[in-house]
Write a protein that holds these residues in place. Sequence first.
Motif: not given
Length: 565
Positions: A50-56, A236-243, A268-271, A277-281
Amino acid sequence: MADTPTAAETEADDRPSDFIRDVIADDLASGKHTSIVTRFPPEPNGFLHLGHAKSICLNFGVAAEFGGHCSLRFDDTNPVKEEQKYIDSIMEDVRWLGFDWGEHLHHAADYFETFYAWAEHLITEGKAYVDDLSPEEMREYRGTLKEPGKDSPHRNRSVDENLDMFRRMKAGEFENGARVLRAKIDMASGNINMRDPVIYRILHAKHPRTGDTWCIYPTYDFAHGQGDALEHVTHSLCTLEFADHRPLYDWFIENLPVPAVPRQYEFSRLNLTHTVLSKRRLIELVEENHVTGWNDPRMPTLSGLRRRGYPPEAIVDFSGRVGITKSDNTIEYALLEHCVRQDLNKRAERRMAVLNPLKVVITNYPKGESEMLDAVNNPEDESAGTRQVSFGRELWIERDDFMEDAPKKFFRLAPGREVRLRWAYFVTCTDVIKDDAGEIVELHCTYDPATKGGDSPDGRKVKGTMHWVHAADAVNAEVRNYGHLFRDAEPDLSSGLEAAINPDSVEIVTDCKLEPSLAKFSPGVPVQFERLGYYTMDPDGTTTAPVFNRTVGLRDTWAKEKKKG
Ligand code: ATP
Ligand code: MG
C-alpha cells in the motif's frame, strides 16, 4: 469583470493540492519546465504494498494532472535480491491500479554501460578510487554521527592505478567483496552519506536482465539519480528517508556529464495501523510461513488486497485522502476500509449466504413444491436489475438469528415471534426441535402466503428482516473471514513477528450455504452477502465447493468515529 472561473481554473481547483503539486505548478508557470516527467522507481526485490500505491498514485497522478508523463523504472541494481517474478508482479499491480506507463518502461540495467563510463569519468577526474578495505574496516573508518571518519589508506591511489584496478574488477579478477569503487567526497562530512560512499561493488551473480554480462554492479545510490537524469525526470519524488541522500545525488549530478538535472522532493511514507509496510518485514512474513504467500489476503500487498477483494478504485481514493505531506504519521486502517465500503456499496451485487446454518421447516408450505421470487440485485444501482431466488419448505437461516429465550430487544426469530424473510414471506416460529443433548437442530415455522415479496397486506409490522437460503438448491461453500494481521494498532516487532501477529487473523467457516447464483461468480467480482459483509471468490475454490474471502464487514467504524467528531 465577473468572477466566473475559467475552465482551466475550475480544473485547477478540482486538483488535489499539496506542496509537490504547488512546486510543479510554479515550475510550469515560471517556464522552468515546459512539461513534466515523473517516475515510479521500484527495486524488484519484493511485491508492491500500500505504501508503494501512495507513491504510484502521486507520480502517475501528477503526470496526468499536469499533462506530462510518468515512467516505470526498475532500479534493478542488486541481482542477489531481485527476481523476474517480482518484475512481473510489479507491472501487473501498477496496471491493476489503473495506471499506464505507455512506452516509458525503463530499467537501471539498461544504463549499466553509461554508469560504468561515468564511474571511469569520476576516476579520471580524481573523484573516485578503488578501495581494498574489508567491509568491517570500512565501517570502522566511516566514523559515527558524532565523530568524523578517517581516510582509507587507498584513498590516494593514482588515476592510472584506479583505472587499472576498476577494469580488473569488471573483468572478474577479484572475488565478491574484495574491492569496491568509492566516490572521493569528504570523510569528515557531517552527512555520513557523503563519506566516500561505495558506488560499485563486485557481485558474481546472474542479473535477471543482463545475465552474466557484469560481475560489478552500481549501488542504488549511484544508479538512482543518474537514471532520473537519463530519463529527463523533472521532479524526482521519493520518501523522506532519502532526504539525507539528496546532497549525494546532487554531487553525482554536478560531477557527471548528465543530460538533465532532476530535482528531488521528499514526502512522508504511508504508515498504516495493524500492519507493516516494509518489504523486509513482508519478506519475513512470507519466508517464515506466517502467511500463505505474498498474495495472502491478510497481506498489505496489492496482490493480497486484490485477492481479498479490495477494488483498485478504493485504493486510489484512499491514497488521495491520505494526501502528500512532509510530516510522519500513521493512518487508521479503518479509513482504508471506509474507502473500500464506499466503493463496494455502489458496485457489489447483493446475495444471500448463510454462514452458520440452522434448518427451518415451513410446516404449512406444500411438500415437494417450490416457487421463484424476485430479489433486487443492488438497491444502490437500479441498472443491476433483479434475479430470481427459489423458496420452498426447507430453508437455512443463520443460527444466531434465532434465540430461544429472547429479550424484548431481540428483533430476530424467537418462539412465537414473526419476522420477514428477505424477498419472501413473513414467518412465525411455532416449534423448536432439539436433539438428545438439548442442542437445537431445527425450527418449525408457519408462513403467511399473503405476505409474498415480504410486503405486509394489512399494515402489520415486523421488526426484523432476515436472510435465508432455500435448502433444496443451496450450494455448499467455505468462507474465510479475515481480521488484522497484527494484533496491535502499532505492532511492536522488537521480539519478532510471531509475538505481534494476531492469532485470530483468519476464521475459516466450512459448510456455509449459498444462493446457487454465487457459484457462478469469479475471483475479483465483489458481492455483498446480505447483513454480513463484502466478499469475493478466492481462486482456491473447487468445482464442488467455492471459497469466498471476506473483503470487509459492513460496520463502518471510521464513519462512526467521524460523526461523533
Ligand atoms: P520498503 O521500505 O518497503 O522496502 P522501498 O522504499 O525499499 O520499500 P522501493 O522499491 O525502493 O521500496 O520503492 C519504490 C518507491 O516507492 C520509492 O520511491 C519509495 O520511496 C516508495 N515507497 C516505498 N514505501 C513507501 C511508503 N510506505 N509510502 C510511500 N512511498 C513508499
Ligand atoms: Mg528501497
